[in-house]
Design an enzyme around this catalytic site. Sequence first.
Site, PDB file in Angstrom:
ATOM      1  N   HIS A  37       0.831  -1.203   0.000  1.00  0.00           N
ATOM      2  CA  HIS A  37       0.000   0.000   0.000  1.00  0.00           C
ATOM      3  C   HIS A  37       0.875   1.267   0.000  1.00  0.00           C
ATOM      4  CE1 HIS A  37      -3.613   2.445   1.062  1.00  0.00           C
ATOM      5  NE2 HIS A  37      -2.704   3.192   1.672  1.00  0.00           N
ATOM      6  N   GLU A  38       1.779   1.368   0.967  1.00  0.00           N
ATOM      7  CA  GLU A  38       2.637   2.556   1.028  1.00  0.00           C
ATOM      8  C   GLU A  38       3.558   2.588  -0.200  1.00  0.00           C
ATOM      9  OE1 GLU A  38       1.734   4.683   3.149  1.00  0.00           O
ATOM     10  OE2 GLU A  38       0.543   3.355   4.426  1.00  0.00           O
ATOM     11  N   GLU A  96      -4.786   7.900  -3.214  1.00  0.00           N
ATOM     12  CA  GLU A  96      -5.228   6.657  -2.592  1.00  0.00           C
ATOM     13  C   GLU A  96      -5.540   5.601  -3.658  1.00  0.00           C
ATOM     14  OE1 GLU A  96      -5.589   4.798   1.084  1.00  0.00           O
ATOM     15  OE2 GLU A  96      -4.902   6.826   0.611  1.00  0.00           O
ATOM     16  N   HIS A 117       1.736   4.354  -2.933  1.00  0.00           N
ATOM     17  CA  HIS A 117       1.834   5.817  -2.767  1.00  0.00           C
ATOM     18  C   HIS A 117       3.214   6.305  -3.244  1.00  0.00           C
ATOM     19  CE1 HIS A 117      -1.840   6.908  -0.699  1.00  0.00           C
ATOM     20  NE2 HIS A 117      -1.653   6.061   0.292  1.00  0.00           N
TER      21      HIS A 117
END
Lengths: 494, 494
Positions: free
Chosen positions: A264-265, A294, A268
């Site tokens: 997830h990070e 997001e 980003h």
Amino acid sequence: MGKLTEEFLKKWEELGYYRRACTLLSWDMYTATPRGGHPGMADAMTFFGTKAFELSTSDAFYHLLKELKDSGEYDALSEGMRFTVRTMLRDLEKDRRIPKEFYRDYLALQSKSMRSWEEAKRSSDYSLFGPDLDGLIRMTKEKCGFTDPGKEPYNVLIDLYEEGMDTDTIDRVFAQLKEGLLPMLEQILAKPQPKSRIYEGTYDPDAQKKVQQLLLEYIGFSFENGTVGVSEHPFTTSFSPRDVRVTNHYYEHDPISSMFSAIHEGGHAIFDQNVDPALADTAAQECPYMGLHESQSRFFENILGRRKSFWVPVYPKIQELLPDLQDISLDEFVQEINHVQCTPIRTQADEVTYCLHIILRYEMEQEIFRGGAKVEDLPRLWNEKTKQYLHFVPENDAQGILQDMHWSDASFGYFPSYLLGSIYDGMFLDAMRADLGDIDSLLENGQIAVVRGWLNEKIHRFGALRLPGEVIKEVCGRPLDAEPLLRYFREKYL
Amino acid sequence: MGKLTEEFLKKWEELGYYRRACTLLSWDMYTATPRGGHPGMADAMTFFGTKAFELSTSDAFYHLLKELKDSGEYDALSEGMRFTVRTMLRDLEKDRRIPKEFYRDYLALQSKSMRSWEEAKRSSDYSLFGPDLDGLIRMTKEKCGFTDPGKEPYNVLIDLYEEGMDTDTIDRVFAQLKEGLLPMLEQILAKPQPKSRIYEGTYDPDAQKKVQQLLLEYIGFSFENGTVGVSEHPFTTSFSPRDVRVTNHYYEHDPISSMFSAIHEGGHAIFDQNVDPALADTAAQECPYMGLHESQSRFFENILGRRKSFWVPVYPKIQELLPDLQDISLDEFVQEINHVQCTPIRTQADEVTYCLHIILRYEMEQEIFRGGAKVEDLPRLWNEKTKQYLHFVPENDAQGILQDMHWSDASFGYFPSYLLGSIYDGMFLDAMRADLGDIDSLLENGQIAVVRGWLNEKIHRFGALRLPGEVIKEVCGRPLDAEPLLRYFREKYL
């Protein structure tokens, strides 16, 4: 270079150093500062934050921006610098309408309510937070009246986090999603549930860190232009496309949490690292639209990271690093990471029920800002909606209305961004398939770079230059629609 | 609070934030910044460094200090703040005599020579560094003429790093040491040498990190007020007694390097963490006397860390963390960490030959600053002295005169501090024994806190308030003498 440009660039550079100091202090406080050192770092952050605030809100700077914008020099600026001047000026014009004393009181109330929320959550006692929340709601409405007189407050808030978005559009797609999701969830829950043995194992945090390294390299995080840290809650922070940092947290009996935080990070970070280098050191070097940002973390985490094909090239390597996964087959693992269940905490929810967690929050914010709901009635409303959408009543307010920190610092209007991200993802997946064909065979064959390259090319390189609505239009060639996300869920879970 | 005091404290606080930003940027660049992010961090460091320089050297600040010092308000300041005002004023008075253009050129030459030294070391080609070294020596002499007219330049330099120390004293104790050490080394080398199997093992860096944690806790490093990082070369950095950080570097086939770096940097950190809290945020919060600071890191590393008794309480735990140590007995381990041999690199030398490495450098600096040696003759001189003291000729200049970075940024006069630290340690050990009795039985019984408490009480708590000479006088009650160190070596190795 013209005189105004020169003067502006000097101020902009100075502002950049103050902001960099704040970002670095914050990064350090979350990842390195020992407990005893926190007050010293916090004081320094206040000092540099004040420096940045004073510079950027000074009359001199405002008039310089205005003069530059209206001068012949403006057109000679780079695209990124034109964006910088234009958006700073627009924001200043709004913010300068906020009376100084009001703004000071508003910030003071935010600090106060962040503490009262912490205390309320710790003791699961909503009454400790309620009065401050009431004040925050009142002052936030008032602030919207200053910055955007005549505009509906909740629309002003939405626009802060997802520029160009409004409640009409969100109402439409969230309603569409809700209508499809509620019956779908019934059907999913009626099916036999997987029973995983993953959480019976023990997973050395150092080994989980190696797994994170492997996953970040696999999805294409650049260690030349990025690094990793450890913090209580995972986050991503960027200084420039050349310096993007992600953190993680390792739980000894849960290897999945740190794996999906890494992805997830990492999503980003891959966005931030792949912004056009020509935009570096301008306000366009980072995408400020939360939903769009997001969408990229969630595309990596959910659309890619929860497919079996994603894991085919890496799962055996991960099993080597985490011996307790060795008798858990890839199929069992994939079942576990796609286990749909109604759980109380948003941040731990699966990709399906996550949508309902957000719809609930969006509806709550509607009640607050458009329906005039009273603060003391909010916990009851929250619990009713939880019962209605997720079929349980939270055990207590800490597991219910107090679980998220967003309202404690007045980030009203932020929540919908998360779900907009997922809705964009459904549409991006369709567009990607039209361009690249079968995603699963690409992933299975270790060609994730092709997928990433498509996202870089279509979305990342523009940084802040394209608004979310423009990206959707350019990439998908159609208006915002929740149907692709619903179809993705249907195909996957039914 | 008086008006001058108030004005001063405001400036001092501002200066503190700029310096903190520089320290944090530097910490981050060594421990976290990805390669791509270095230029951005370096630019920020230049910006904040310039801010600090401009503020601290401004006429306004100088006159404020002068006025405050001469006013009735001075006596009402805390002891740490009086120290701050007094020493800043003294340094400013000296530094203000350096012409601005000269200082700019001096800094520029330092940057240039740091690069040329790197290049020269990499290619082991002294001629790439020689001309810059020549310029640095000339300009450094000139600078001493500005700051301390009429004083001998090399004494000015020594005083920079070990205030109150002079070449007469150093000449005396280094000669004493050399006279005792050279024959002692012959005798030690004539004895049978230990043969260790330690370097045949493999030691997981993550496990070495756990060993570091264990050792730091054991010697009394506070994790409440400190943290650890990883960097190419180990170092210690302090923001305040509440935030002191050490780094380490892990080699897969050498567990001893990271263990002794942990103890050495831990010794520095324990000094910084145990300064009287009343001195926090003043210039006295950290000891700026390099010899005295080094005496503390070396006391932990050598005087304590190379005794068998030090390892008795921890070696079994370390063997658990590093399985390849399990068939290396404590006695074998202790033999290895006390293996005296003539090796080329100062930073890898044992505690006995280390002294000769420093004496050699001190004599080289004497030749340069007092004897007028020519830059082109220095490598020959270096090699002759190496042959004379350590019985070999360096393979090349990278292993000889180019090995240390100190001269590349004009840190002439720094080297003697290292050996002064060891000489102080010999004297501190005598004083400690007189107070605490047998150190080995304390260590064996896990009472290292008693030893540390003695150092805290006698040395650390004063921070910068006591000069090295005053500390020696107070703690040891006698003038500086190398005999205790020689006796320590004799008892241990003969």
